[in-house]
Design a protein around this motif. Sequence first.
Motif, PDB file in Angstrom:
ATOM      1  N   ARG A 194       0.698  -1.228  -0.038  1.00 52.70           N
ATOM      2  CA  ARG A 194       0.048  -0.058  -0.049  1.00 52.70           C
ATOM      3  C   ARG A 194       0.829   1.270   0.117  1.00 52.70           C
ATOM      4  O   ARG A 194       1.762   1.188   0.563  1.00 52.70           O
ATOM      5  CB  ARG A 194      -0.880   0.156   1.407  1.00 52.70           C
TER       6      ARG A 194
ATOM      7  N   LYS B 282      -7.875   9.030  -4.852  1.00 55.20           N
ATOM      8  CA  LYS B 282      -8.647   9.534  -3.604  1.00 55.20           C
ATOM      9  C   LYS B 282      -8.161   8.777  -2.396  1.00 55.20           C
ATOM     10  O   LYS B 282      -7.937   9.082  -1.382  1.00 55.20           O
ATOM     11  CB  LYS B 282     -10.170   9.436  -3.624  1.00 55.20           C
ATOM     12  N   GLU B 283      -8.144   7.164  -2.750  1.00 52.95           N
ATOM     13  CA  GLU B 283      -7.832   6.203  -1.610  1.00 52.95           C
ATOM     14  C   GLU B 283      -6.508   6.594  -1.080  1.00 52.95           C
ATOM     15  O   GLU B 283      -6.033   6.087   0.199  1.00 52.95           O
ATOM     16  CB  GLU B 283      -8.272   4.816  -1.793  1.00 52.95           C
ATOM     17  N   GLN B 284      -5.722   7.041  -1.822  1.00 53.82           N
ATOM     18  CA  GLN B 284      -4.227   7.179  -1.490  1.00 53.82           C
ATOM     19  C   GLN B 284      -4.087   8.409  -0.747  1.00 53.82           C
ATOM     20  O   GLN B 284      -3.012   8.750  -0.097  1.00 53.82           O
ATOM     21  CB  GLN B 284      -3.382   7.301  -2.709  1.00 53.82           C
TER      22      GLN B 284
ATOM     23  N   LYS C 198      -9.042  10.582   4.138  1.00 50.40           N
ATOM     24  CA  LYS C 198      -8.828   9.920   5.400  1.00 50.40           C
ATOM     25  C   LYS C 198      -7.673  10.825   6.034  1.00 50.40           C
ATOM     26  O   LYS C 198      -6.909  11.402   5.316  1.00 50.40           O
ATOM     27  CB  LYS C 198      -8.303   8.375   5.221  1.00 50.40           C
TER      28      LYS C 198
ATOM     29  N   GLU D 127      -6.926   0.720   9.021  1.00 54.34           N
ATOM     30  CA  GLU D 127      -6.998  -0.123   8.027  1.00 54.34           C
ATOM     31  C   GLU D 127      -6.098  -1.163   7.619  1.00 54.34           C
ATOM     32  O   GLU D 127      -6.205  -2.424   7.461  1.00 54.34           O
ATOM     33  CB  GLU D 127      -7.122   0.640   6.614  1.00 54.34           C
TER      34      GLU D 127
END
Length: 239
Positions: free
Chosen positions: A131, A204-206, A227, A235
């Motif tokens: 990730r 966006k999730e990064q 986030k 997570e």
Amino acid sequence: PAAERQNYVLVVQDPFNSFYDAELVYRFIRLIEALGLKPVLLPFKPNGKPAHIKGFLEQFAKTAQTAADFLNQVHALGMPMVGVGPALVLVYRDEYREALGAKRGQFNVQLASEWLSTMLEQLPQLPASGREFTWFSHCTESSARPGTAKEWQTIFARFGAKLGTVNLGCCGMAGTYGHELENLPRSKALYEMSWDEAIKSLPKEQILVSGYSCRSQVKRFGGFRPKHPIEALLELTQA
């Protein structure tokens, strides 16, 4: 008992996150539990930052003294106190010291990155997850504590993830400034000068944003709520 007190983490509330982004506070509680510790959510005490921003310094000093008296009582227990909002946590150090002097006392509220850094060796060493995240700093956080980016990078490495960092300066929200209707055009212009392009360049999730004001600004002009770093860490513990 004193021997058990380091197993507890006292979460210091602030009005912005507790009232308008309570899911973040909840997830911080979950992260503390995931690390094998016992969270305690302290009663909310007004911090006074909004009054200070508006120049109501006498009112700020009274609010600050009430909060400082409470936090000094809690500090005597010897348990770590941590807050999730960098702008609010840093007020306890700088503005409180200026307004209260010696009456401020010796209490210490840590940023999440500071607290996690102090217990780095106790954190789980998670396997590499592949990730990748990118942390956008809050301008107050970066100017007051320029080593914060390195702290977060070390913490994320411990959790098996890679963290890039971006320092763009003010997002345009600037505390309560961007929330006021008359300042909306200037607030948006400031966001578009730097944050807009950088936000659009990443998935966006990064994207991770520690400042409440910055997350609010991205939600308003970017169309999504990024986030906080501690949410990404939670997570990773659940992967």
